[in-house]
Motif scaffolding. Structure first.
Motif, short mmCIF file in Angstrom:
data_model
loop_
_atom_site.label_atom_id
_atom_site.label_comp_id
_atom_site.label_asym_id
_atom_site.label_seq_id
_atom_site.Cartn_x
_atom_site.Cartn_y
_atom_site.Cartn_z
N TYR A 79 36.48 -0.85 -18.00
CA TYR A 79 36.30 0.06 -17.23
C TYR A 79 36.02 -0.99 -15.71
CZ TYR A 79 34.83 3.19 -13.81
OH TYR A 79 34.58 4.01 -12.59
N GLU A 137 34.36 9.70 -18.73
CA GLU A 137 35.78 10.21 -19.17
C GLU A 137 35.64 11.75 -19.67
OE1 GLU A 137 37.20 7.58 -21.94
OE2 GLU A 137 37.31 5.89 -20.67
N VAL A 153 29.83 8.21 -13.61
CA VAL A 153 31.14 7.82 -14.08
C VAL A 153 31.27 8.16 -15.52
CG1 VAL A 153 32.63 6.07 -14.55
CG2 VAL A 153 31.73 6.26 -12.13
N SER A 172 36.06 9.68 -13.46
CA SER A 172 36.43 8.24 -13.86
C SER A 172 36.58 7.23 -12.68
CB SER A 172 37.87 8.16 -14.45
OG SER A 172 38.94 8.76 -13.85
N VAL A 205 31.06 4.87 -19.96
CA VAL A 205 32.31 4.91 -20.45
C VAL A 205 32.51 4.16 -22.02
CG1 VAL A 205 33.44 5.17 -18.42
CG2 VAL A 205 33.03 3.05 -19.33
#
Length: 372
Positions: A74, A256, A254, A203, A68
């Motif tokens: 985060y 976005e 993970v 996410s 990210v």
């Protein structure tokens, strides 16, 4: 994270002249665990991904690569999910003190809505994996006194006719595929058996942790409960979490949607299920899928289009006056970005089970498009 994922990943930090840096990533492993694969493809449990261009660093925690733009933000925003699987001494030192402080602030919620909560993830797990047809145990049923015949009939008639079934039937064979907003990874077990490679991006740390455990057999180490009877709490009965047999090569990370950590034009296709109406800017989804797939590749999208009023106002100012419904508007967004719609279904029933007294029924639109 599996080493086989590395060629598909790029640095997600903002670039000086483009949306993201896009630099190549180098892997430094501090701990690894072999998993059904050769040593070269061992599952990296803890380590760091470093951008060769901007020198940005991205942690791998419990097997989950966190790619990210703002790692600190985060980690602090997703404490609930991360703390269930990662010891605090594994949190990178620059963020550890703040992470511990945020852990101390966690409180039990009456109705949990965030994607790191046990309740939300158990609901997605039930709806993605535990089938009704052919299942030896109807987990969604209550006692005879509390069971609703109408709900039972609705589930047994419509459960297996939802968008996931439609979308999976459209995926071409022998494809490399990225799913944006993969959640707990329910689509993975429905992929064609000759799929070359699948990458799921979401996410939510806890969702990715569960997706990797169920589909790839990686460690989970926790328990998960679902709302069997709310009289006994938001999560009152333990779910049996078992890894599924699946030989499709893949991974879950993970990241976005809007600023994805993906190599440009690295995939044959991209899928996104019921996510576009959760974005601040819906046009970001066709843009992300366009960047991810090669020319002639495909993008599949589905959604019930439960727009926030602010978003719908913005969309109305963008779209031609001739467009009067959400299905046509989303297809227009994709056409404007450079996709050609080849298949489309406007009303697919999607049941979302929440409790033996609560089930939601959505009308979902889905389409298959090609990048031209």
């Amino acid at each position: 994270m599996f080493r086989a994922s590395l060629p598909y990943l790029r640095c997600p930090k903002p670039g000086q002249k483009k949306a993201s840096c896009g630099g190549l990533l180098s892997l430094i492993s501090s701990s690894k665990e072999g998993h059904r694969l050769s040593e070269a493809d061992a599952d990296i449990r803890f380590g760091t991904l470093t951008c060769q261009s901007c020198r940005g660093e991205f942690p791998i925690l419990g097997g989950v690569a966190i790619l990210v733009p703002d790692v600190r933000d985060y980690l602090l925003q997703h404490v609930k999910g991360i703390s269930k699987a990662v010891a605090v001494d594994r949190i990178p030192k620059p963020y550890r003190r703040e992470f511990i402080a945020r852990c101390a602030e966690l409180e039990e919620e009456h109705i949990e809505e965030d994607l790191e909560s046990e309740r939300v993830n158990s609901l997605y797990l039930m709806n993605h994996y535990l089938r009704v047809k052919g299942s030896p145990e109807k987990w969604w049923k209550g006692s005879p006194a509390s069971e609703s015949p109408e709900v039972t009939d609705l589930i047994e008639r419509l459960w297996d006719q939802g968008p996931m079934e439609v979308v999976s039937s459209w995926i071409p064979r022998a494809s490399t595929l990225v799913e944006l907003g993969c959640g707990v990874g329910g689509l993975f077990r429905r992929l064609p058996p000759d799929t070359k490679f699948y990458l799921g991006v979401d996410s939510s740390f806890y969702s990715i942790l569960l997706a990797r455990h169920i589909n790839l057999g990686t460690p989970f180490g926790g328990t998960l409960h679902h709302p069997k009877d709310l009289l006994f709490g938001n999560s009152s009965a333990q779910l049996k979490i078992e890894a599924l047999e699946n030989e499709v090569p893949g991974d879950f990370i993970v990241g976005e949607m809007e600023q994805g950590p993906l190599a440009a034009e690295a995939f044959d296709g991209s899928v996104s299920l019921n996510a576009i109406d959760m974005l601040e800017s819906p046009r970001a989804l066709p843009e992300a899928q366009f960047r991810a797939v090669r020319k002639g590749g495909f993008a599949i999208q589905s959604g019930p289009y439960i727009w926030h009023e602010r978003i719908s106002r913005m969309l109305r100012t963008e779209a031609p006056k001739t467009i009067t419904d959400s299905s046509s508007l989303v297809e227009w967004l994709y056409k404007r970005r450079g996709f050609q719609i080849e298949k489309s279904r406007k009303h697919i029933p999607w049941l979302f089970f929440k409790h033996l007294r609560q089930i939601e029924l959505y009308s979902v639109h889905a389409f298959f498009s090609k990048k031209v």
